[in-house]
Every structure is written in C-alpha cells, then in structure tokens.
Motif scaffolding. Structure first.
Motif, PDB file in Angstrom:
ATOM      1  N   GLY A   1       2.779   8.208   0.481  1.00 23.30           N
ATOM      2  CA  GLY A   1       1.388   7.747   0.527  1.00 23.30           C
ATOM      3  C   GLY A   1       1.199   6.418  -0.186  1.00 23.30           C
TER       4      GLY A   1
ATOM      5  N   LYS B   1       5.471   3.473   0.965  1.00 27.13           N
ATOM      6  CA  LYS B   1       6.920   3.332   0.801  1.00 27.13           C
ATOM      7  C   LYS B   1       7.623   2.969   2.121  1.00 27.13           C
ATOM      8  N   THR B   2       7.333   3.739   3.160  1.00 26.88           N
ATOM      9  CA  THR B   2       7.996   3.472   4.441  1.00 26.88           C
ATOM     10  C   THR B   2       7.557   2.115   4.993  1.00 26.88           C
ATOM     11  N   THR B   3       6.256   1.866   4.909  1.00 32.38           N
ATOM     12  CA  THR B   3       5.736   0.572   5.364  1.00 32.38           C
ATOM     13  C   THR B   3       6.432  -0.558   4.607  1.00 32.38           C
TER      14      THR B   3
ATOM     15  N   ASP C   1      -4.394  -5.868  -2.187  1.00 33.22           N
ATOM     16  CA  ASP C   1      -5.519  -6.467  -1.472  1.00 33.22           C
ATOM     17  C   ASP C   1      -6.759  -5.592  -1.579  1.00 33.22           C
TER      18      ASP C   1
ATOM     19  N   GLU D   1      -2.048  -4.643   5.515  1.00 31.35           N
ATOM     20  CA  GLU D   1      -1.312  -3.766   6.422  1.00 31.35           C
ATOM     21  C   GLU D   1      -0.518  -4.534   7.468  1.00 31.35           C
TER      22      GLU D   1
END
Ligand code: GDP
Length: 410
Positions: free
Chosen positions: A220, A223-225, A364, A390
């Motif tokens: 959440g 991490k993957t992003t 941000d 994002e």
C-alpha cells in the motif's frame, strides 16, 4: 414560383451530390496513385464503420475525399497504396523511452512546492515578522513539528535559527531565505551518497553478476509502483533490467509489475500466486545472470501484522538471493502521508534487513515533507528517491538543494 425554383434547385443539388459520390467512388477505382503530397493515407485507412471513431473519423474521410476530388486525384489505385499503408497503422506494442532522470526533481518541483508550501513559506513568513518573540518561535516549532520533521531535529533547527537571527541583526527577506536554506540543507544533509547502488557485483562463482536491488515496504505504500518506476529510471539511464515479482502475497502485484516491465522491455520473473518469494527472487537473479542484465529489481511483500512472518520471509529472500552474490541495495519504500506510522514501519524493517536507502512516495499529496529528516535520523540511511505522483516518470532522485529550493523558493 419561388417554391418551384427552390425545389428544382434542391433536386439539382441532391442529384449532383449523389452523382458526385458515385463518381468519386468510381474514380477511386480508376485513377492513378496520388502524388506523395496528397494527404490521403491516414484518414482513408480509418475503418469506415468504426463506431467509436464517430465524427472525427468521418470528417477527415470526407476531407480526404474532397481533396481527392479537388486535386483531381485518382482513386482506383489510390486505394491500393492506402491498403499497403495499413501495416503502418497497427501500432506495435512499442517499448517506451522513459524520461531522462537528470533534473526530474526540478521538473516535478511545482508539485513539491504546492504540497510543501506550509512548511517552507510558512517558516519564512514567521521569520520575517518584525518581532521574533517566544510566541513566534513556538509557532516556528509547531510548523516544523506539523511537517513531521521530528522533535529533536526541530529543536536543533530552532536553536540554530535563533542564534543566527540574533547575529544577523537586520533581517532582509533575502538574508532570511538564505539562512533558512542553509539550515534546512544542513538538517537534510548534502554529503550523503544518494545514488541507488546498481553496479555489477562479483558473484559467488567469481563472475560478474547484475546489481541486485531488493525493494521492501508495507503493501500500500507504493512499493510495486516504485519498483516499476525504478525500472524506468534505470532503463532511462541506459541499463537493462530484469524484474522479480516476489510479492506473491498481493494478488495483482505480479501482473502489475509485469505490465511495468513490458512497457520498457524488461522481463519479469514470476511464480504462482502465494508461491515462495525467496525462490522467485532466486530465479530472477538467475535470469538476470543468464541475460547478462545490468540490474535485477526484486519486489517483495510486506505486511506488518505478522511481523515474525515478515522477518522470516524477507530475511530468507535476502539470504537466498545471496547464494548468487551480493545484494547491492535494499530500498525501503515509505508512504510520506503516513507520518509517524511510517517511522514505526521503518524501525520494524530495519530490524529485518539492512536498509541502505529510503524511497518516500506520495510526497505530492502531503505537506509533511519533514518526514525526510525524521526518517533519515531514524534509520541513519539517506532518502534516495522520492515519488511525486502516479505518472510513470514521477519518481525522482532526491536532491536536497532542489527540494529545499522548492520549499522556500529561489
Ligand atoms: P504496494 O502495495 O505497496 O505495492 O502499492 P502500489 O504500488 O500498488 O501503490 C499503491 C497506490 O499508491 C497506487 O494507486 C499508486 O499509484 C499510488 N502511488 C505510488 N506512488 C505514488 C506517488 O508518489 N504519488 C501518488 N500520488 N501516488 C502514488
């Protein structure tokens, strides 16, 4: 009488139009190929009956037809080149070229200053007050604490500022800005090594192996992003990357990572859902070695509520990867919006693995940029990257100067 004339006119126009269409339709079959300048290709290649193309598709098609008629162009063979052009139309799933990393923080600065104004500008406004009484100093303290700078660093900064403002005597806005800039930079630190260590290592067999980066953090946090964005950063810097989807806990994580990888041409090594993360991590490095990739990035799972499990798992992932050779970097991903909670996470992870760098995401979306100071103090390791949105290229190498300038303006 007028009505009759009007009716005749309409009839003529309608007939003319129909005739024109027919003629133009036939012309398509008879005329020689168009000269290169004729702008027929893209519009005519549009499939005529595509419903979603709607008005936009029709207009260019009509335009093309008009152009053909106006220029007296052909169409018989005009259709041939158009169809030949079709292979151009299906856009190959192109590998993207990510933005260069140099200066990213400067590009993303607006986002940073928008979210951090209460910190930097607030401090400047307070310091510019005519009378710097105890109350004002308390307000300065509160501003720093609210921005999550942390108690000890806040106290240090306020003491330094009090001392220096006293020495300064008259305070011009420029003096104050420079002074605050210096002190904030001193607090963040300008001499730490903030590069992500991705250089090749020497494997246990004595050969060179790819640089290995473990990405850890609570699910959440982004991490993957972040792993995906980091792959882009590395590709932008000219490196080849293999991804290891060792977050087998979160169902969509492997797909998500693979999508990131495909966009920049990086292979993703993955295993079954719920599979053993350590064996995926091992295979990813093995694949990296086989491909002679520059870097292997491994996304891991994080869940704090089972701390012991986490410790076992992460520790095992690292140990198993180290059967190939050294892990160059262990990046802890923290969500900047979680404040003190982020610090608790940092502590737990630091017990499990040796963290070598921090990535602060979602800067941000928060005015709590002071967490940078707090987390560096907590872990004794530098913030190396910051997430500022994002978007695929919204991950920037952390540069203290650019950060402070965004805070207080330059
Ligand atoms: P994971 O469970 O830690 O792997 O989390 P994900 O990588 O799936 O990210 C969780 C959410 O955070 C996603 O919606 C991301 O787009 C979002 N996210 C990640 N980094 C940032 C960032 O720097 N800024 C913003 N605004 N959102 C981010």
């Amino acid at each position: 009488m007028e009505t009759v004339i009007l009716a005749v006119l309409i009839a003529v126009v309608v007939l003319g139009a129909v005739g024109g269409l027919v003629v133009s339709g036939r012309k398509k079959k008879q005329l020689p190929p168009p000269p290169p300048a004729a702008p027929v290709t893209p519009p005519v290649t549009a499939p005529p009956a595509e419903p979603q193309v709607g008005e936009e598709a029709e207009t260019p098609r009509e335009e093309a037809r008009r152009t053909i008629e106006e220029v007296g162009l052909p169409t018989a063979e005009a259709e041939a080149p158009v169809e030949v052009a079709e292979p151009e139309a299906p856009v190959a799933p192109a590998v993207e070229v990510p933005e260069p990393t140099a200066g990213r923080l400067v590009r993303l600065r607006a986002r940073l200053s928008r979210s951090q104004t209460s910190l930097g500008k607030g401090l400047l406004t307070l310091l510019s007050r005519e009378r710097l009484d105890d109350e004002t100093w308390e307000e300065i303290e509160d501003t720093l604490l609210t921005a999550d700078v942390g108690v000890a660093p806040t106290q240090e900064l306020v003491d330094r500022l009090r001392e220096r403002v006293k020495v300064l005597g008259t305070r011009t806005p420029e003096d104050l800005r420079l002074l605050l800039r210096e002190e904030l930079l001193a607090l963040i630190g300008t001499d730490a090594d903030r590069s992500v260590h991705t250089a090749n290592g020497i494997g246990n067999g004595g050969d060179e192996i790819p640089g290995v980066v473990l990405v850890v953090g609570v699910n959440g946090t982004g991490k993957t992003t972040t792993t995906g964005k980091l792959a882009r950063v590395l590709v932008a810097d000219g490196k080849s990357v293999v991804l290891g989807a060792a977050d087998t806990f979160r169902a969509a994580a492997a797909d998500q990572l693979q999508t990131w990888g495909e966009r920049v041409g990086a292979r993703t090594v993955r295993g079954p859902e719920g599979g053993d993360p350590a064996s995926i991590a091992y295979d990813a490095v093995k694949e990296g070695i086989a491909e002679t990739a520059d870097v292997v990035l491994i996304d891991t799972a994080g869940r704090l509520h089972t701390k012991t499990g986490l410790m076992d798992e992460l520790g095992k992932v690292k140990r198993v990867v180290e059967k190939h050779g050294p892990v160059g970097e262990v990046l802890l991903v923290l969500d900047a919006t979680t404040g003190q909670n982020g610090l608790v996470q940092a502590r737990v992870f630091a017990e499990v693995v040796d963290i070598t760098g921090v990535v602060l995401t979602k800067l941000d979306g928060t005015a709590k940029g002071g967490i940078i100071v707090a987390v560096q103090r907590e872990l004794g390791v530098p913030v190396k990257l910051v997430g500022l949105g994002e978007g695929a290229d919204d991950l920037a190498p952390f540069e203290p100067e650019a950060f402070v300038d965004a805070l207080i303006g330059d």
